[in-house]
Design an enzyme around this catalytic site. Structure first.
Site, mmCIF file in Angstrom:
data_model
loop_
_atom_site.group_PDB
_atom_site.id
_atom_site.type_symbol
_atom_site.label_atom_id
_atom_site.label_comp_id
_atom_site.label_asym_id
_atom_site.label_seq_id
_atom_site.Cartn_x
_atom_site.Cartn_y
_atom_site.Cartn_z
ATOM 1 N N ASP A 10 1.784 3.972 2.831
ATOM 2 C CA ASP A 10 0.780 4.831 2.197
ATOM 3 C C ASP A 10 1.433 5.997 1.433
ATOM 4 O OD1 ASP A 10 -1.803 5.455 1.480
ATOM 5 O OD2 ASP A 10 -2.454 6.162 3.438
ATOM 6 N N ASP A 11 1.723 7.100 2.131
ATOM 7 C CA ASP A 11 2.332 8.286 1.512
ATOM 8 C C ASP A 11 3.494 8.726 2.396
ATOM 9 O OD1 ASP A 11 0.217 8.903 -0.661
ATOM 10 O OD2 ASP A 11 -0.960 8.662 1.176
ATOM 11 N N HIS A 16 0.867 -1.184 0.000
ATOM 12 C CA HIS A 16 0.000 0.000 0.000
ATOM 13 C C HIS A 16 0.902 1.232 0.000
ATOM 14 C CE1 HIS A 16 -3.817 2.084 1.786
ATOM 15 N NE2 HIS A 16 -3.092 2.933 1.053
ATOM 16 N N GLU A 56 -11.313 3.363 5.482
ATOM 17 C CA GLU A 56 -10.275 4.248 6.038
ATOM 18 C C GLU A 56 -11.032 5.316 6.834
ATOM 19 O OE1 GLU A 56 -8.143 6.574 3.094
ATOM 20 O OE2 GLU A 56 -6.548 7.135 4.501
ATOM 21 N N HIS A 110 1.455 4.822 -2.427
ATOM 22 C CA HIS A 110 1.138 5.685 -3.572
ATOM 23 C C HIS A 110 2.450 6.330 -4.008
ATOM 24 C CE1 HIS A 110 -3.222 5.493 -2.625
ATOM 25 N NE2 HIS A 110 -2.757 5.328 -1.395
HETATM 26 N N1 ADE Z 1 -4.325 8.802 -2.105
HETATM 27 C C1 ADE Z 1 -3.128 8.898 -1.542
HETATM 28 N N2 ADE Z 1 -3.181 8.507 -0.260
HETATM 29 C C2 ADE Z 1 -4.454 8.143 -0.001
HETATM 30 C C3 ADE Z 1 -5.135 7.637 1.131
HETATM 31 N N3 ADE Z 1 -4.536 7.446 2.301
HETATM 32 N N4 ADE Z 1 -6.444 7.388 1.009
HETATM 33 C C4 ADE Z 1 -7.081 7.607 -0.132
HETATM 34 N N5 ADE Z 1 -6.481 8.072 -1.221
HETATM 35 C C5 ADE Z 1 -5.172 8.331 -1.173
HETATM 36 ZN ZN ZN Z 2 -3.639 4.764 0.361
#
Ligand code: ADE
Ligand code: ZN
Length: 336
Positions: A277-278, A17, A199, A19
């Site tokens: 995630d990010d 997971h 989420e 991005h």
């Molecule tokens: N795009 C990038 N990070 C995200 C996240 N945590 N939830 C939904 N879309 C995303």
């Molecule tokens: Zn995500």
């Protein structure tokens, strides 16, 4: 004795997971802005970092989409991908299934094939360094469904270069059921199916992602805990959740790390995995997340190996690659 940070960083894992646009570190934002002559709404790296205080998913997405405007060319995506893979490798990641937001780039005039090719270039050099992986085309659920379908069709002739499709961006008010035709087409193209759900959105979105989209893995999914029947189903059917602890705290889904439900999920027998995630926005990459959890929960020490094995089992890697990854974890465990 608590597991040392160095040992956590050497644990072989799969990241499921992530991005790629969320790995855009502030210095790279400025480097690419200069490369491409893009004007930024912040003056300096420090000024950008000051904006890293989020109150919700949307408050983060606003900055995330602003920053990705610096990504223009195949070379930019290659640079982005390579920098992520370098960092991920240092944190023990040996397999990465990476989301990309082609639709967001297309709305700025960037050809989805340039995005795909740049990221494939990066994955190619990653493989040489010992990280395998693939790319997941993620649809933006807060944009029109026909646009998602059009993006998918624009890459349909490259389906062999994609691992799967996903669903991301603002969740509440955009239930998975809207994307049923898009996922049906992706399935027809032979792509693997995953979706963000649970989420910020309710557990019912997780059920929809499973029942209507055919999702094989749920991204986040932590609100499934509000629905005991759903939790039982996730356990029984071994449907993995790709959990992102730092993200949940940064986006105010969970008040603090010490209240994160990762151990509850494991106790329920869920195939839970830890992911970043990010990471450029949320304070750390995969092993940073693991180390943060280990700090917050003494009991996590005994679960590190389980989490790593879950990440391999939950991946779409080949049977042969999964066996190699489990052997790396065996080696790690034997060094205890
Ligand atoms: N795009 C990038 N990070 C995200 C996240 N945590 N939830 C939904 N879309 C995303
Ligand atoms: Zn995500």
């Amino acid at each position: 004795m608590a597991t040392s940070t160095a040992r956590i960083f050497s644990l072989p894992t799969a990241e499921l997971h992530l991005h790629i646009e969320g790995t855009l570190e502030p210095d790279l934002v400025f480097e690419l802005a200069e490369r491409n002559g893009v004007a930024l709404p912040f003056e300096s790296v420090e000024a950008l970092r000051e904006r890293y205080h989020f109150t919700s998913l949307q408050s983060f997405l606003d900055l995330y989409y602003d920053c990705m405007a610096v990504l223009r060319t195949r070379e930019d995506f290659r640079t982005l991908g390579e920098r992520y893979l370098d960092r991920a490798y240092e944190q023990g990641v040996r397999h990465a299934e990476i989301f990309f937001d082609a639709q967001a780039h297309a709305t700025r005039g960037v050809d989805p094939e340039d995005v795909l090719d740049g990221l494939l270039d990066a994955l190619g050099s990653g493989t040489q360094r010992g990280i395998t992986g693939g790319l997941i085309l993620s649809f933006l659920r807060d944009r029109p469904v026909p646009e998602a379908l059009q993006t998918l069709e624009s890459l349909a002739h490259r389906a062999g270069d994609l691992l799967g499709v996903g669903l991301d961006s603002a969740e509440v008010g955009y239930p998975p059921r809207l994307f049923t035709p898009v996922f049906a087409r992706a399935k027809e193209l032979g792509l693997r199916l995953v979706a963000h759900a649970g989420e910020e959105g309710p557990a019912s979105y997780v059920r929809e992602a499973l029942d209507l989209l055919g999702a094989e893995r749920i991204d986040h999914g932590i609100r499934s805990l509000e629905d005991p029947g759903l939790i039982e189903r996730l356990r029984r059917e071994r449907i993995p959740l790709t959990v992102c602890p730092f993200s949940n705290v940064k986006l105010a889904v969970i008040p603090r790390l010490a209240e994160h439900p990762i151990l509850d999920l494991l106790d329920h027998g869920i195939v839970a995995t830890v992911n970043s995630d990010d990471p450029a926005y949320f304070g750390g990459y995969l092993a940073d997340n693991m180390a943060g959890l280990a700090d917050a929960f003494p009991a996590l020490d005994g679960a590190l190996e389980r989490l790593a094995r879950n990440s391999v089992d939950a991946s779409f890697a080949s049977g042969e690659r999964k066996a190699e990854l489990h052997a790396l974890i065996d080696e790690w465990a034997s060094r205890a």
